[in-house]
Enzyme design. Structure first.
Site, mmCIF file in Angstrom:
data_model
loop_
_atom_site.group_PDB
_atom_site.id
_atom_site.type_symbol
_atom_site.label_atom_id
_atom_site.label_comp_id
_atom_site.label_asym_id
_atom_site.label_seq_id
_atom_site.Cartn_x
_atom_site.Cartn_y
_atom_site.Cartn_z
ATOM 1 C CD GLU A 64 6.130 -2.884 -3.229
ATOM 2 O OE1 GLU A 64 7.251 -2.679 -3.715
ATOM 3 O OE2 GLU A 64 5.502 -2.029 -2.577
ATOM 4 C CB SER A 103 2.413 5.013 5.430
ATOM 5 O OG SER A 103 1.809 4.506 4.246
ATOM 6 N N GLY A 161 2.673 2.297 1.219
ATOM 7 C CA GLY A 161 2.294 3.209 0.141
ATOM 8 C C GLY A 161 0.859 3.707 0.213
ATOM 9 N N GLY A 208 9.766 3.639 2.175
ATOM 10 C CA GLY A 208 9.605 3.590 0.725
ATOM 11 C C GLY A 208 9.542 4.985 0.144
ATOM 12 C CG HIS A 258 9.274 -5.153 -0.163
ATOM 13 N ND1 HIS A 258 8.080 -4.936 -0.810
ATOM 14 C CD2 HIS A 258 9.518 -4.040 0.571
ATOM 15 C CE1 HIS A 258 7.632 -3.729 -0.472
ATOM 16 N NE2 HIS A 258 8.480 -3.176 0.359
ATOM 17 C CG ASN A 304 12.234 -0.627 -0.995
ATOM 18 O OD1 ASN A 304 12.849 -0.666 -2.066
ATOM 19 N ND2 ASN A 304 11.138 -1.341 -0.775
ATOM 20 C CE LYS A 318 8.123 0.704 -2.047
ATOM 21 N NZ LYS A 318 6.778 0.322 -1.714
ATOM 22 C CD GLU A 357 8.372 -2.769 4.736
ATOM 23 O OE1 GLU A 357 8.708 -1.596 4.747
ATOM 24 O OE2 GLU A 357 8.367 -3.463 3.708
HETATM 25 C C1 PEP Z 1 8.189 -0.195 1.585
HETATM 26 O O1 PEP Z 1 7.811 -0.453 0.458
HETATM 27 O O2 PEP Z 1 9.084 -0.874 2.129
HETATM 28 C C2 PEP Z 1 7.549 0.918 2.279
HETATM 29 C C3 PEP Z 1 7.648 0.964 3.568
HETATM 30 O O3 PEP Z 1 6.875 1.832 1.497
HETATM 31 P P1 PEP Z 1 6.167 3.205 1.995
HETATM 32 O O4 PEP Z 1 7.092 3.843 2.993
HETATM 33 O O5 PEP Z 1 6.041 4.011 0.741
HETATM 34 O O6 PEP Z 1 4.873 2.825 2.600
#
Ligand code: PEP
Length: 255
Positions: free
Chosen positions: A102, A216, A176, A237, A100, A13, A15, A170
């Protein structure tokens, strides 16, 4: 490990990151997606909408799938700035992320909205990656399983199956932040998701629906997380923006 695991999916992803020059990263991913890796794991990259068509064009023949990060529930109409699932499919996407955290947080999307977007994805022939996950406060209050169960029941359409649906767990607090749940916590939530899928898509389809872990994931923790029961891949991400890291995460499946 589950006995009857579906083919894993590692999806990136991106973003709101990436310009046309980022096609270079996609090309590095293609180059590293060796026949050995292809045999073990499916890869998908979900760039910003401006790059879906460009990436889909570059991905032809590479078998890296391309996805959108969101879609509108309607096929067309007066929705300035939005994109329909049909438009993503027309641009060459085969996946779309919906719900998601966000989007849920910054655009106030509720389960009912997420469900409508997943329906739109199915209508357009896309596979929806439906995201669920608890906030830090919800985890600390011991509400994780109840929150995820409610999100699943509200966000997954009735006509879902293992071809049109992927679920991504998630934890919001892990996205993040560099923080990840314990392996036992991931196993507990993924078992709940599998159990709910039995209710939602039926006993025959439920074992075949991919349940991704996201939050992460990086090369150093991928093998441990991907080995957890009912974890059928990752939604990545930050680490998906660097081809070597994304490939190293997928490489967890090489054993
Ligand atoms: C995401 O936003 O779907 C995600 C998993 O981000 P990150 O891997 O950066 O934590």
């Amino acid at each position: 490990m589950s006995v009857d695991r579906p083919r894993p999916l590692v999806a990136g992803n991106w973003k709101m990151n990436g310009l046309r020059s980022s096609t270079r990263v996609l090309e590095e991913i293609h180059a590293g997606y060796t026949p050995g890796l292809k045999a073990k794991v499916e890869l998908a990259v979900c760039p910003p909408a401006t790059l879906v068509g460009v990436f889909a064009h570059h991905a032809v023949g590479s078998r890296v799938a391309i996805g959108g990060q969101d879609c509108h529930a309607k096929e067309s109409g007066a929705f300035t700035g939005d994109l329909s699932a049909e438009m993503l499919a027309d641009a060459g996407a085969t996946y779309v992320i919906v719900g998601h955290s966000e989007r849920r947080q910054y655009h106030r999307e509720k389960d009912v909205d997420v469900c409508a977007k997943a329906v739109a994805a199915y209508r357009a022939g896309l596979t929806a990656i439906v995201c669920v996950g608890e906030t830090r406060e919800e985890r600390e209050a011991g509400k994780t399983l109840a929150v995820v169960r409610k999100q699943l029941r509200g966000s997954i359409p009735v006509d879902s199956n293992s071809h049109n649906l992927v679920v991504a767990y998630e934890p919001v607090w892990a996205i993040g932040t560099g923080l990840t749940p314990t392996v036992a916590d991931v196993a507990e939530v993924h078992a709940l998701v599998r159990d709910e899928l039995r209710r939602l898509v039926g006993k025959a389809e439920a074992p075949r629906v991919r349940i991704l872990y996201g939050g992460s994931v990086k090369p150093s923790n991928a093998a441990e997380l991907m080995a957890v029961d009912n974890v059928d891949g990752a939604l990545v991400g930050g680490a998906s923006l660097v081809a070597a890291d994304f490939l190293a995460i997928a490489g967890a499946y090489l054993g």
